[in-house]
Design a protein around this motif. Sequence first.
Motif, PDB file in Angstrom:
ATOM      1  N   LYS A  54       5.504  -2.343   7.215  1.00 15.96           N
ATOM      2  CA  LYS A  54       5.260  -3.299   6.124  1.00 15.96           C
ATOM      3  C   LYS A  54       5.648  -2.697   4.784  1.00 15.96           C
ATOM      4  O   LYS A  54       6.176  -3.390   3.914  1.00 15.96           O
ATOM      5  N   ALA A  55       5.363  -1.408   4.596  1.00 21.16           N
ATOM      6  CA  ALA A  55       5.734  -0.744   3.341  1.00 21.16           C
ATOM      7  C   ALA A  55       7.243  -0.770   3.142  1.00 21.16           C
ATOM      8  O   ALA A  55       7.733  -0.881   2.015  1.00 21.16           O
ATOM      9  N   ILE A  58       8.260  -4.083   1.721  1.00 27.17           N
ATOM     10  CA  ILE A  58       7.986  -4.123   0.289  1.00 27.17           C
ATOM     11  C   ILE A  58       9.064  -3.347  -0.463  1.00 27.17           C
ATOM     12  O   ILE A  58       9.563  -3.786  -1.505  1.00 27.17           O
ATOM     13  N   THR A 161      -0.507  -3.919   0.756  1.00 26.89           N
ATOM     14  CA  THR A 161       0.843  -4.411   0.485  1.00 26.89           C
ATOM     15  C   THR A 161       0.870  -5.282  -0.766  1.00 26.89           C
ATOM     16  O   THR A 161       1.875  -5.340  -1.469  1.00 26.89           O
TER      17      THR A 161
END
Length: 216
Positions: A54-55, A58, A161
Motif C-alpha cells: 500500500k505504501a 501512495i 496510508t
Amino acid sequence: MKIDIKEEMRSILEREAQAVRNIPVSDSYGQAVELIVDHVNRRGGKLITSGMGKAGQIAMNIATTFCSTGTPAVFLHPSEAQHGDLGVIQPADLLLVISNSGKTREIVELIHLADILVPGIPVIVITGDKDSPLAKGADVTLWTGGAPEVCPLGLTPTTSTTMMTVIGDVLVVATMQEIEFTREEYAKRHHGGYLGHKSSGGESVSSIKNKDYEVY
C-alpha cells in the motif's frame, strides 16, 4: 451482530481526521522541500519515490502528482530495482521512500543499493516509527505521528496510508509554491480531461498551434 454503519462511519472519519491533525509539524518539511527543489529544479535531477504494498501505491501517486506540478519524479519498485531498474537513478537524483514500520526489508535494501550506485544520494523517509532504522539513517525523516489503524484488527493500512497521502500533498504543494509554479505551466503538462480544459482556459489540445507544427 450488525453494526450501525452511520455511527461507525462517524467514528472512522473522526479518528482519521484526528490522526491527520496530529501529524507533527516540524522543520523537517522545509528541509525536505529544499532538498527536492535543489536536486530536481536546480540541478536537473529527479525525485525517485518508492514503497512496498500500500505504501508503494501512495509513493506512485506522489510521483505522478509531482510530475504534473513541475517536479519530474518516477516511482521505483524496490523489488524490481534489484533486477535492473536501479539503473534509473542518476547522480543529481534523490529518494523519497515510504514505510510505516520504518524497517521494510526491500526499502532498506533499496537505499543501500542506491548509495552504492550514487554515493551520498539524499534520502527522505515518511514513516510511522521515528526511531526505526530507516528514520535514523535518512537525511530527512517525516514522522506520521504513528496513530493506530482504524482497521478493527489494527493491521490493515488505513489511517497510516491517509497520513502518508497528506504528507505527500504537503510536500507537493510546498514545492509548487517554492518554485512559483503557474497555471500556465500546469496546462503544458496536463492537456487531457477536465483539469486540462480548466487549466488551459477552455482551449482544447486540437487547437494548439505554433509556426512549426499543428496538433490535430
